[in-house]
Design an enzyme around this catalytic site. Structure first.
Site, short mmCIF file in Angstrom:
data_model
loop_
_atom_site.label_atom_id
_atom_site.label_comp_id
_atom_site.label_asym_id
_atom_site.label_seq_id
_atom_site.Cartn_x
_atom_site.Cartn_y
_atom_site.Cartn_z
N ASP A 104 0.89 -0.73 0.09
CA ASP A 104 -0.17 0.20 0.24
C ASP A 104 1.05 0.87 0.12
O ASP A 104 2.04 1.16 0.43
CB ASP A 104 -0.65 0.10 0.93
CG ASP A 104 -0.65 -0.40 2.28
OD1 ASP A 104 0.71 0.72 3.01
OD2 ASP A 104 -0.77 -0.75 3.09
N LYS A 105 0.18 2.65 -0.64
CA LYS A 105 0.84 3.77 -0.28
C LYS A 105 1.98 3.98 1.03
O LYS A 105 2.68 4.38 0.66
CB LYS A 105 0.10 4.56 -1.44
CG LYS A 105 0.49 6.17 -1.25
CD LYS A 105 -0.69 7.20 -1.98
CE LYS A 105 0.79 8.83 -1.86
NZ LYS A 105 -0.67 9.86 -2.27
#
Length: 226
Positions: A104-105
């Site tokens: 994820d980011k």
């Protein structure tokens, strides 16, 4: 992402612009070689195969790329050009490669990227139980009970996570080895136990380690390493 295959006869028809009958005669006469050996009509061609017709190469082997990349925090695990800070922008490669799994980011660390569909499917398919190792820092002190719960499995999204290898490595940090990849799994597990993740770094995928790579750096690896 799948490996691209075709039958030799169909390939010769398309590449040499022969009729089906002409292609069949050509192959039967031994004019078409696959990796130096006489081909046969319904032979399945793989991306790595070399095909020659009367000594001329009509199919060169596809060059597979295998990259170990340290994804920095803030980079999205997507090739979608419409999403800001995507992988394609971050890597700046001419060749198109696909991420094997996601981060994820807000997470960082090791990502594998390739254009080899067979390798992609083997590593990314959750049923294969491939190991992925992370170092996680949370917002408050850990307890032995929490470490034990993380290892035994935590109920998230209506299911219990698979048992994991977990070891505390600091007052607020632990290592965890997962064999599944549920959406934001580690963050959800920690949240369920009353913790917030402050930093999450993936340090290993199967036998490939992030090693001395720094955020934004990548190196090539060979299948023998896996």
């Amino acid at each position: 992402m799948k490996a691209i295959t075709s039958l030799l006869r169909h390939f010769v028809v398309q590449k040499a612009r022969f009729s089906n009958k002409e292609a069949a005669h050509c192959i039967a006469a031994g004019r078409v070689l696959v990796n130096g050996q006489k081909g046969y009509l319904n032979q399945v061609l793989l991306p790595e195969d070399t095909v020659t017709l009367d000594g001329a190469v009509i199919k060169a082997p596809q060059a597979f790329i295998y990259l170990a990349y340290y994804k920095p925090r803030g980079v999205e695990s997507t090739l979608n050009p419409n999403i800001e800070n995507n992988l394609a922008q971050a890597l700046g490669l001419k060749e198109r490669v696909f991420p094997v799994g996601r981060l994820d980011k807000e997470s960082e660390g090791l990502m594998l990227l390739t254009n080899d569909g067979v390798f992609y499917n083997r590593i990314s398919h959750s049923d294969n139980h491939q190991e992925k190792e992370y170092v996680v820092t949370v917002n408050k002190a850990l307890t032995s009970e929490v470490i034990a719960q993380l290892a035994a499995g935590v109920e998230i999204m209506g299911q219990k996570t698979r048992p994991a290898q977990v070891a505390q490595v600091g007052e607020k940090a632990f290592r965890i080895v997962l064999t599944q990849g549920l959406n934001r799994q580690i963050r959800r597990m920690c949240y369920k136990l009353g913790y917030e993740v402050e930093r999450l770094v993936r340090v290993r995928v199967v036998s490939i380690e992030v090693g001395e790579l720094q955020p934004g750096e990548w190196r090539e690896f060979h299948l023998e390493e896996v």
